[in-house]
Enzyme design. Structure first.
Site, PDB file in Angstrom:
ATOM      1  N   CYS A  16      12.951   5.940  -8.232  1.00  0.00           N
ATOM      2  CA  CYS A  16      13.073   4.937  -9.300  1.00  0.00           C
ATOM      3  C   CYS A  16      14.161   5.157 -10.351  1.00  0.00           C
ATOM      4  O   CYS A  16      14.766   4.181 -10.790  1.00  0.00           O
ATOM      5  CB  CYS A  16      11.735   4.777  -9.990  1.00  0.00           C
ATOM      6  SG  CYS A  16      10.518   4.063  -8.882  1.00  0.00           S
ATOM      7  N   THR A  34      17.233  -1.094  -4.512  1.00  0.00           N
ATOM      8  CA  THR A  34      18.552  -1.589  -4.913  1.00  0.00           C
ATOM      9  C   THR A  34      19.119  -2.431  -3.768  1.00  0.00           C
ATOM     10  O   THR A  34      18.996  -2.067  -2.600  1.00  0.00           O
ATOM     11  CB  THR A  34      19.492  -0.391  -5.184  1.00  0.00           C
ATOM     12  OG1 THR A  34      18.869   0.458  -6.151  1.00  0.00           O
ATOM     13  CG2 THR A  34      20.837  -0.858  -5.716  1.00  0.00           C
ATOM     14  N   ALA A  89       0.839  -1.206   0.000  1.00  0.00           N
ATOM     15  CA  ALA A  89       0.000   0.000   0.000  1.00  0.00           C
ATOM     16  C   ALA A  89       0.868   1.247   0.000  1.00  0.00           C
ATOM     17  O   ALA A  89       0.725   2.116   0.846  1.00  0.00           O
ATOM     18  CB  ALA A  89      -0.924  -0.021   1.219  1.00  0.00           C
ATOM     19  N   ASN A 111      12.088   4.328 -18.012  1.00  0.00           N
ATOM     20  CA  ASN A 111      12.708   5.190 -17.001  1.00  0.00           C
ATOM     21  C   ASN A 111      14.127   5.587 -17.400  1.00  0.00           C
ATOM     22  O   ASN A 111      14.550   6.719 -17.169  1.00  0.00           O
ATOM     23  CB  ASN A 111      12.713   4.497 -15.634  1.00  0.00           C
ATOM     24  CG  ASN A 111      11.399   4.716 -14.905  1.00  0.00           C
ATOM     25  OD1 ASN A 111      10.525   5.418 -15.397  1.00  0.00           O
ATOM     26  ND2 ASN A 111      11.246   4.106 -13.752  1.00  0.00           N
ATOM     27  N   ALA A 169      13.413   0.383 -19.612  1.00  0.00           N
ATOM     28  CA  ALA A 169      13.849   1.228 -20.736  1.00  0.00           C
ATOM     29  C   ALA A 169      13.190   2.604 -20.646  1.00  0.00           C
ATOM     30  O   ALA A 169      13.827   3.643 -20.857  1.00  0.00           O
ATOM     31  CB  ALA A 169      13.494   0.557 -22.055  1.00  0.00           C
ATOM     32  N   ARG A 181       1.194   2.014   8.044  1.00  0.00           N
ATOM     33  CA  ARG A 181       0.743   2.481   6.723  1.00  0.00           C
ATOM     34  C   ARG A 181      -0.744   2.228   6.535  1.00  0.00           C
ATOM     35  O   ARG A 181      -1.483   3.096   6.081  1.00  0.00           O
ATOM     36  CB  ARG A 181       1.526   1.766   5.617  1.00  0.00           C
ATOM     37  CG  ARG A 181       2.537   2.700   5.008  1.00  0.00           C
ATOM     38  CD  ARG A 181       2.819   2.492   3.564  1.00  0.00           C
ATOM     39  NE  ARG A 181       3.611   3.652   3.134  1.00  0.00           N
ATOM     40  CZ  ARG A 181       4.484   3.638   2.163  1.00  0.00           C
ATOM     41  NH1 ARG A 181       4.727   2.541   1.501  1.00  0.00           N
ATOM     42  NH2 ARG A 181       5.127   4.732   1.813  1.00  0.00           N
TER      43      ARG A 181
HETATM   44  N1  NAI Z   1       6.877   5.486  -6.672  1.00  0.00           N
HETATM   45  C1  NAI Z   1       6.578   5.571  -7.937  1.00  0.00           C
HETATM   46  O1  NAI Z   1       6.291   6.646  -8.441  1.00  0.00           O
HETATM   47  C2  NAI Z   1       6.594   4.371  -8.815  1.00  0.00           C
HETATM   48  C3  NAI Z   1       7.057   3.144  -8.369  1.00  0.00           C
HETATM   49  N2  NAI Z   1       7.041   2.049  -9.200  1.00  0.00           N
HETATM   50  C4  NAI Z   1       7.470   0.738  -8.710  1.00  0.00           C
HETATM   51  O2  NAI Z   1       6.425   0.223  -7.868  1.00  0.00           O
HETATM   52  C5  NAI Z   1       6.968  -0.544  -6.797  1.00  0.00           C
HETATM   53  C6  NAI Z   1       6.473   0.009  -5.475  1.00  0.00           C
HETATM   54  O3  NAI Z   1       6.940   1.336  -5.334  1.00  0.00           O
HETATM   55  P1  NAI Z   1       6.380   2.304  -4.199  1.00  0.00           P
HETATM   56  O4  NAI Z   1       4.902   2.185  -4.131  1.00  0.00           O
HETATM   57  O5  NAI Z   1       6.987   3.615  -4.440  1.00  0.00           O
HETATM   58  O6  NAI Z   1       7.009   1.610  -2.896  1.00  0.00           O
HETATM   59  P2  NAI Z   1       6.613   1.849  -1.376  1.00  0.00           P
HETATM   60  O7  NAI Z   1       7.801   1.518  -0.576  1.00  0.00           O
HETATM   61  O8  NAI Z   1       5.948   3.169  -1.233  1.00  0.00           O
HETATM   62  O9  NAI Z   1       5.472   0.740  -1.099  1.00  0.00           O
HETATM   63  C7  NAI Z   1       5.714  -0.636  -1.048  1.00  0.00           C
HETATM   64  C8  NAI Z   1       4.848  -1.224   0.060  1.00  0.00           C
HETATM   65  O10 NAI Z   1       4.923  -2.657  -0.010  1.00  0.00           O
HETATM   66  C9  NAI Z   1       4.832  -3.153   1.324  1.00  0.00           C
HETATM   67  N3  NAI Z   1       5.320  -4.546   1.350  1.00  0.00           N
HETATM   68  C10 NAI Z   1       6.580  -5.003   1.152  1.00  0.00           C
HETATM   69  N4  NAI Z   1       6.598  -6.353   1.216  1.00  0.00           N
HETATM   70  C11 NAI Z   1       5.336  -6.746   1.457  1.00  0.00           C
HETATM   71  C12 NAI Z   1       4.722  -8.023   1.610  1.00  0.00           C
HETATM   72  N5  NAI Z   1       5.424  -9.149   1.487  1.00  0.00           N
HETATM   73  N6  NAI Z   1       3.383  -8.082   1.874  1.00  0.00           N
HETATM   74  C13 NAI Z   1       2.662  -6.936   1.981  1.00  0.00           C
HETATM   75  N7  NAI Z   1       3.183  -5.706   1.825  1.00  0.00           N
HETATM   76  C14 NAI Z   1       4.504  -5.610   1.556  1.00  0.00           C
HETATM   77  C15 NAI Z   1       5.692  -2.184   2.113  1.00  0.00           C
HETATM   78  O11 NAI Z   1       5.388  -2.254   3.504  1.00  0.00           O
HETATM   79  C16 NAI Z   1       5.307  -0.843   1.472  1.00  0.00           C
HETATM   80  O12 NAI Z   1       4.250  -0.211   2.155  1.00  0.00           O
HETATM   81  C17 NAI Z   1       8.489  -0.489  -6.975  1.00  0.00           C
HETATM   82  O13 NAI Z   1       8.885  -1.623  -7.694  1.00  0.00           O
HETATM   83  C18 NAI Z   1       8.707   0.756  -7.817  1.00  0.00           C
HETATM   84  O14 NAI Z   1       9.862   0.662  -8.604  1.00  0.00           O
HETATM   85  C19 NAI Z   1       6.556   2.122 -10.468  1.00  0.00           C
HETATM   86  C20 NAI Z   1       6.068   3.298 -10.952  1.00  0.00           C
HETATM   87  C21 NAI Z   1       6.029   4.516 -10.171  1.00  0.00           C
HETATM   88  O1  UGA Z   2       8.923   4.374 -12.215  1.00  0.00           O
HETATM   89  C1  UGA Z   2       8.705   5.400 -11.626  1.00  0.00           C
HETATM   90  O2  UGA Z   2       8.882   5.574 -10.414  1.00  0.00           O
HETATM   91  C2  UGA Z   2       8.257   6.643 -12.334  1.00  0.00           C
HETATM   92  O3  UGA Z   2       9.448   7.470 -12.445  1.00  0.00           O
HETATM   93  C3  UGA Z   2       9.218   8.742 -13.021  1.00  0.00           C
HETATM   94  O4  UGA Z   2       8.272   9.473 -12.258  1.00  0.00           O
HETATM   95  P1  UGA Z   2       8.690  10.274 -10.935  1.00  0.00           P
HETATM   96  O5  UGA Z   2      10.014   9.801 -10.466  1.00  0.00           O
HETATM   97  O6  UGA Z   2       7.538  10.193 -10.019  1.00  0.00           O
HETATM   98  O7  UGA Z   2       8.804  11.813 -11.383  1.00  0.00           O
HETATM   99  P2  UGA Z   2       9.314  12.605 -12.679  1.00  0.00           P
HETATM  100  O8  UGA Z   2       8.332  13.659 -12.949  1.00  0.00           O
HETATM  101  O9  UGA Z   2       9.683  11.738 -13.824  1.00  0.00           O
HETATM  102  O10 UGA Z   2      10.625  13.332 -12.132  1.00  0.00           O
HETATM  103  C4  UGA Z   2      11.768  12.613 -11.733  1.00  0.00           C
HETATM  104  C5  UGA Z   2      12.873  13.591 -11.394  1.00  0.00           C
HETATM  105  O11 UGA Z   2      13.359  14.239 -12.562  1.00  0.00           O
HETATM  106  C6  UGA Z   2      13.338  15.644 -12.386  1.00  0.00           C
HETATM  107  N1  UGA Z   2      13.089  16.277 -13.704  1.00  0.00           N
HETATM  108  C7  UGA Z   2      12.013  15.923 -14.445  1.00  0.00           C
HETATM  109  C8  UGA Z   2      11.798  16.499 -15.682  1.00  0.00           C
HETATM  110  C9  UGA Z   2      12.703  17.450 -16.183  1.00  0.00           C
HETATM  111  O12 UGA Z   2      12.559  18.010 -17.291  1.00  0.00           O
HETATM  112  N2  UGA Z   2      13.783  17.777 -15.415  1.00  0.00           N
HETATM  113  C10 UGA Z   2      14.008  17.207 -14.188  1.00  0.00           C
HETATM  114  O13 UGA Z   2      15.009  17.518 -13.526  1.00  0.00           O
HETATM  115  C11 UGA Z   2      12.221  15.877 -11.375  1.00  0.00           C
HETATM  116  O14 UGA Z   2      12.352  17.118 -10.738  1.00  0.00           O
HETATM  117  C12 UGA Z   2      12.430  14.706 -10.445  1.00  0.00           C
HETATM  118  O15 UGA Z   2      13.448  14.982  -9.517  1.00  0.00           O
HETATM  119  C13 UGA Z   2       8.637   8.555 -14.429  1.00  0.00           C
HETATM  120  O16 UGA Z   2       8.337   9.831 -14.981  1.00  0.00           O
HETATM  121  C14 UGA Z   2       7.386   7.695 -14.396  1.00  0.00           C
HETATM  122  O17 UGA Z   2       6.958   7.448 -15.727  1.00  0.00           O
HETATM  123  C15 UGA Z   2       7.696   6.373 -13.698  1.00  0.00           C
HETATM  124  O18 UGA Z   2       6.514   5.611 -13.590  1.00  0.00           O
END
Ligand code: NAI
Ligand code: UGA
Length: 477
Positions: free
Chosen positions: A274, A91, A10, A222, A220, A39
């Protein structure tokens, strides 16, 4: 017919993603589960664990109806037809591949739990970002730990939302990607997931591929976005040396329809949970496949990002007569971008640590990040990636020299300089005349996001540095 969905994890992805599914699919019961009690109780309270514009309204609309947040992971997994796995994939910090490879511990324990409790066929959806071919590993764990009576279909459905705009991105995605295997059952599973998204996403935006293409496409995607930021940031350094202006260069590039206009803002560096993690993951996969040149190519994207942060720190120090020791520097903005409270891998951490290492006194203001979070981030002793030029600063803990303010005018009072590290809109509305009058002179502004009106600031009397802009002669060292 899909009746019940369970989202494991969540967090920033699991919370908003599952909430938007619940909003658009009122006939489906959606449960979001997590091992973190704090959470889940925050999701069930008035103060949600994450800040995202528009999120609160959706939660209020659906929570308690067809959207539930729970720590009873086993129950909801047992009951679900489709399980989205949204757990964190950070990581690795130790062992083989430390500092680069993705740590799949959380994913693996989720998979083992699914295998333990499932008694009916399940579609398991990889929502987390994972190394290419993870589905193969997950399938092995599921199959070898089940009683043989349960069938699993694994789909890759990576998430492309950006923080700060995640609700808009989820409600109106430019694409939804679903990867599945070629078998009849694999294709049926793809269709089931596609039907869920089709409740609100036009079908031509739902792309289906094989599993490996979907997994790799996310990495790719990201890597390409981060590469573009490093490209414009590399140009910004050249602008400062030559008298070109990065905003003008970006504007020219943005009109090239072959390039498009986004991700061309020069900055103090990209942050977020990410970009760095996913590129390092890509680098590790390339190395494991013997593709050293390809690995080195992607490493450069992170190197340039570190260079940009260290260049900014150096510029602050050299501009302020080669020392910031004992000087008060106001830091405006700590989150990794505007409209989010998330500070994971924010460039502010490295910049603050770089300044603290030179003995600066920092007064930090961010509209959404708590003092507790800022102190935690600055005291953390993170392991730098293998080539990091910020390594020394990253090890520095100088939190005693840090004050955190809830008022921007308090933070800037008596300061020698201001560093803008996040592009919060409210920073454009500050009364800079008032700020100038309360500061030590000469008063410096270092705009790490190119959001301030430089001419106006110079008129007031500030000495201004902004990324990739022509410098006054005495700053160009
Ligand atoms: N944060 C973002 O903007 C984006 C993240 N992602 C990907 O999505 C994934 C999740 O990212 P976030 O939501 O940012 O991470 P987060 O750390 O905010 O949330 C992950 C949650 O999973 C829970 N968790 C871990 N192991 C568990 C288990 N075995 N059972 C139940 N709950 C469990 C944790 O307690 C935590 O609340 C990552 O792989 C990330 O790379 C993809 C796109 C955007
Ligand atoms: O996998 C993920 O976590 C996500 O990572 C990024 O999203 P996010 O990290 O939330 O935010 P962005 O808006 O992409 O910005 C990332 C960083 O780049 C910086 N940025 C962005 C755009 C730009 O022109 N210049 C710049 O310095 C932002 O300030 C920020 O620090 C990608 O944009 C999403 O498509 C992806 O799903």
């Amino acid at each position: 017919m899909v009746k019940k969905i369970c989202g494991i994890g969540a967090g920033y992805v699991g919370g908003p993603t599952m909430a938007v599914i619940a909003l658009n699919c009122p006939s489906i019961e959606v449960a979001v589960v997590d091992i973190s009690h704090s959470r889940i109780s925050a999701w069930n309270s008035d103060k949600l664990p994450i800040y995202e514009p528009g999120l609160e309204q959706i939660i209020q609309q659906c929570r308690g109806k067809n959207l539930h947040f729970s720590t009873d992971v086993e129950k909801h997994v047992y009951e679900a037809d489709i399980i989205f796995v949204n757990v964190n994939t950070p990581t690795k910090t130790g062992g083989r591949g430390a500092g680069k490879a993705a740590d799949l511990t959380y994913w693996e324990s989720a998979a083992r739990m699914i295998a333990d409790v499932s008694r009916s066929n399940k579609i398991v959806v990889e929502k987390s970002t994972v190394p290419v071919r993870t589905a193969e590993v997950i399938e092995k764990i599921l199959v070898h730990n089940s009683n043989g009576k349960v069938e699993y279909q694994i789909l890759s459905n990576p998430e492309f939302l950006s923080e700060g705009t995640s609700i808009q991105d989820l409600l109106n995605p430019d694409r939804v990607l679903i990867g599945g295997n070629d078998s009849l059952k694999g294709q049926e599973a793809i269709q089931k997931l596609k039907a869920i998204y089709a409740n609100w996403v036009p079908e031509d935006r739902i792309i289906t591929t094989n599993v490996w293409s979907a997994e790799l496409s996310k990495l790719a995607d990201n890597a390409f976005l981060a590469q573009r930021i490093s490209s414009i940031n590399a140009m910004s350094a050249l602008c400062e040396s030559t008298g070109a202006d990065i905003s003008q260069v970006s504007c020219v590039l943005s009109k090239n329809t072959k390039l498009g206009s986004r991700y061309l803002n020069a900055s103090v560096g990209f942050g977020g949970s990410c970009f760095q993690k996913d590129i390092l993951n890509l680098v590790y996969i390339c190395e494991c496949n013997g593709l050293v040149e390809v690995a080195n190519y992607w490493k450069e994207v992170i190197k340039v990002n570190d260079y940009q942060k260290s260049r900014f720190v150096k510029k602050v120090i050299t501009s302020m007569f080669n020392t910031v020791s004992g000087k008060k520097i106001a830091v405006l903005g700590f989150s990794f971008k505007k409209d989010t409270s998330d500070t994971r891998k924010t460039p502010a951490i490295d910049v603050c640590k770089g300044l603290l290492a030179d003995n600066a006194c920092l007064s930090i203001y961010d509209p959404r990040v708590s003092e507790e979070q800022i102190r935690r981030d600055l005291s953390m002793n993170e392991i730098p990636w293998e080539n990091s030029i910020m390594a020394e600063a990253m090890r520095f803990d100088g939190t005693k020299q840090v004050s955190v303010y809830e008022d921007v005018y308090e933070a800037t009072k008596d300061a020698h300089g201001i560093c803008v590290l996040t592009e919060w809109d409210e920073f454009k509305e500050i009364d800079y005349q008032r700020v100038f009058e309360s500061m030590e002179k000469p008063a410096f502004v270092f705009d790490g996001r190119n959001v301030l009106d430089v001419d106006k600031l110079r008129e007031i009397g500030f000495i201004v540095y902004s990324i990739g802009k022509p410098l006054k002669q005495w700053q160009s060292c």
